[in-house]
Design an enzyme around this catalytic site. Structure first.
Site, PDB file in Angstrom:
ATOM      1  N   TYR A   1       0.806  -1.234   0.000  1.00 56.04           N
ATOM      2  CA  TYR A   1      -0.063   0.001   0.093  1.00 56.04           C
ATOM      3  C   TYR A   1       0.832   1.083  -0.026  1.00 56.04           C
ATOM      4  CZ  TYR A   1      -4.467  -2.371   1.047  1.00 56.04           C
ATOM      5  OH  TYR A   1      -5.563  -3.241   1.222  1.00 56.04           O
TER       6      TYR A   1
ATOM      7  N   ARG B   1      -3.322 -11.580   3.927  1.00 54.92           N
ATOM      8  CA  ARG B   1      -4.700 -11.076   3.391  1.00 54.92           C
ATOM      9  C   ARG B   1      -4.697 -11.814   2.076  1.00 54.92           C
ATOM     10  NH1 ARG B   1      -8.249  -7.440   4.559  1.00 54.92           N
ATOM     11  NH2 ARG B   1      -9.310  -9.371   3.914  1.00 54.92           N
TER      12      ARG B   1
ATOM     13  N   HIS C   1     -10.926  -2.820  -1.612  1.00 53.74           N
ATOM     14  CA  HIS C   1     -11.810  -2.283  -0.705  1.00 53.74           C
ATOM     15  C   HIS C   1     -12.838  -1.438  -1.484  1.00 53.74           C
ATOM     16  CE1 HIS C   1      -9.370  -3.094   3.138  1.00 53.74           C
ATOM     17  NE2 HIS C   1      -8.307  -3.152   2.221  1.00 53.74           N
TER      18      HIS C   1
ATOM     19  N   HIS D   1      -7.427  -8.496  -2.518  1.00 51.83           N
ATOM     20  CA  HIS D   1      -8.609  -7.867  -2.384  1.00 51.83           C
ATOM     21  C   HIS D   1      -8.492  -6.542  -2.629  1.00 51.83           C
ATOM     22  CE1 HIS D   1      -6.595  -7.034   1.438  1.00 51.83           C
ATOM     23  NE2 HIS D   1      -7.424  -5.776   1.390  1.00 51.83           N
TER      24      HIS D   1
ATOM     25  N   TYR E   1      -0.933  -9.806   0.948  1.00 51.11           N
ATOM     26  CA  TYR E   1      -0.017  -9.239   1.539  1.00 51.11           C
ATOM     27  C   TYR E   1      -0.019  -9.924   3.385  1.00 51.11           C
ATOM     28  CZ  TYR E   1      -3.722  -6.005   3.015  1.00 51.11           C
ATOM     29  OH  TYR E   1      -4.774  -5.332   3.413  1.00 51.11           O
TER      30      TYR E   1
HETATM   31 FE   LIG Z   1      -6.441  -4.118   2.454  1.00 53.59          FE
END
Ligand SMILES: [Fe+3]
Lengths: 250, 204
Positions: A116, A165, A170, A168, A155
């Site tokens: 991110y 995770r 959001h 995905h 990640y």
């Molecule tokens: Fe996320």
């Protein structure tokens, strides 16, 4: 902001009660952060007043040309984000099955390596200088939407000693009433990581989890460019207002 | 067996996670150049009617620690009690007022500030007037489904005493959890997720 975006008459009915057994409960110890952030007292039930059935509406004037193209909206001119190129498309519906027009959908995600762009992010995977990770769009008259992006990577995250995770995206979604406000996540068909994830597993019902898994749609791909995933989102429905004599969609 | 009702299920919620800013307030987290400004940052302009107020909010976890990764949205009526929404059929709201605001909590202090106006009174379904209030929606890492609550104003004693929603709160000792306290032009409001002072949250 009060610009009317649809030819449909505005809806003034109260919303269907939320089925809270379909959503994750607040206290889910497998997802450790929820432990100290979960209310423990009963919620106060309130049948919608004007404060809940009204909500903000956003006009297309807020949208920039590349808001629905995460491959290019942060990239230097002539460059593009790295990763498997995909189109995500679908419809925003309500529980009655009707499309929700003129609704703002915002999305954010990690880059193709699972990283991110955020100062609190600690994963060692590399940043992509051409990928910001945010986008938005407004649904069409039938509730349809689409955007281009790269498929995000999985990640690791600090929860258990080795929790990852699944890939995905959001989603933040507005309906027409403030009580329809929803944030959720989209997963990818066939990803074995989905079923190992403590955040996915906060949802008690397997069928509810499957509602968040986008389907690969090879008929909607752009040949030699991008594969397509279809992801429909459902918001709470509304009761008809009988005094307006509108029973359709009931 | 009977006929199916053919209703869909609402998409289940998932946490907004720690990086909610990337999607909803990208400029706040230094992703600049994608959107001109973060949506919902500014609610008023110099033509907005009504009393200007500042609201300073925090969200506190079960240990009393402020959340530094939460995001709060508010929705409120204008000074005359009208919502800027197509579903508002009683009249046109102030075109110089947004009604909806969005702020992230400060990444160091947890403080979240809204510059807005004091809302007018909005009727309850039976026509009685509700006290001035602001609707609040909170998302964050660790919150699985966005939390709804209301902010009322502690200096509106008369209106609060006749508010039909506050009257629904069985344990009167909990009503103060919904009251913002005034200091000058600023109202402070602490939202407690847990504990003895747990805020009243709503299933709306
Ligand atoms: Fe996320």
């Amino acid at each position: 902001m009060s610009e009317r975006l649809s030819n449909r008459p505005p809806e003034t009915g109260a919303l269907f009660a939320r089925d809270r057994s379909w959503h994750p409960p607040a206290f889910t110890p497998g997802y450790k952060t929820s432990v100290l952030r979960s209310p423990q007292k009963a919620l106060l039930s309130l049948d919608g007043t004007l404060s809940e059935i009204t909500g903000p509406v956003f006009g297309h004037n807020i949208l920039g040309e590349l808001d629905d193209d995460l491959i290019h909206n942060f990239a230097k001119p002539g460059e593009s984000a790295i990763g498997p190129r995909i189109v995500v498309y679908g419809r925003l519906l309500d529980e009655r099955g009707a499309g929700v027009p003129g609704a703002l959908i915002e999305f954010w995600q990690a880059n193709a390596g699972g990283r991110y762009r955020h100062k609190k992010e600690g994963y060692i995977a590399a940043l992509d200088p051409n990928f910001g990770g945010c986008g938005r769009t407004i649904t069409g008259e039938d509730g349809s939407y689409a955007f281009r992006t790269v498929q995000p990577g999985p990640y690791p995250w600090p929860n258990g000693p080795n929790d990852w995770r699944p890939a995905h995206i959001h989603f933040s979604v507005f309906g027409h009433g403030f009580a329809q406000r929803l944030i959720t996540q989209m997963y990818f068909e066939g990803d074995p990581m989905i079923w190992k994830c403590p955040i996915v597993r906060t949802i008690p019902d397997r069928a509810a989890i499957e509602q968040l898994i986008a389907a690969l749609d090879m008929e909607a791909t752009i040949p030699m460019d991008a594969r397509a995933y279809k992801f429909d989102i459902v918001l709470r429905g509304r009761r008809s207002t009988m005094f307006e004599n509108r029973l359709e969609g009931n | 067996m009977a006929q199916a009702l053919n209703r869909l299920k609402e998409s289940p919620s998932q946490t907004a996670g720690p990086y909610v800013h990337i999607g909803l307030t990208p400029n706040f987290c230094d992703i600049t150049g994608v959107y001109d400004d973060d949506l919902g940052r500014v609610m008023v302009n110099d033509k907005t009617s009504g009393e200007r107020i500042t609201m300073a909010m925090r969200v506190l976890d079960g240990t009393g620690t402020p959340l530094r990764d939460a995001l709060i949205e508010i929705w409120q009526a204008d000074a005359h009690g009208l919502y800027p929404s197509p579903s508002e059929r009683r009249g046109a709201a102030d075109p110089n007022f947004q009604g909806w605001g969005r702020q992230a909590t400060d990444m160091d202090t947890g403080l979240c500030t809204f510059e807005t106006i004091k809302p007018g009174r909005v009727p309850f379904k039976d026509g009685r007037l509700m006290a001035p209030h602001i609707n609040i929606w909170i998302v964050a890492r660790g919150i699985n489904l966005g939390l709804n609550t209301r902010l009322y104003f502690s200096d509106e004693e008369t209106a609060n005493a006749e508010d039909p929603v506050l009257a629904r709160i069985e344990h009167k000792v909990r009503i103060p959890t919904l009251m913002a306290e005034r200091k000058g032009g600023t109202y402070t409001f602490d939202i407690h997720l847990q504990g003895e002072q747990e805020t009243v949250f709503f299933d709306i």
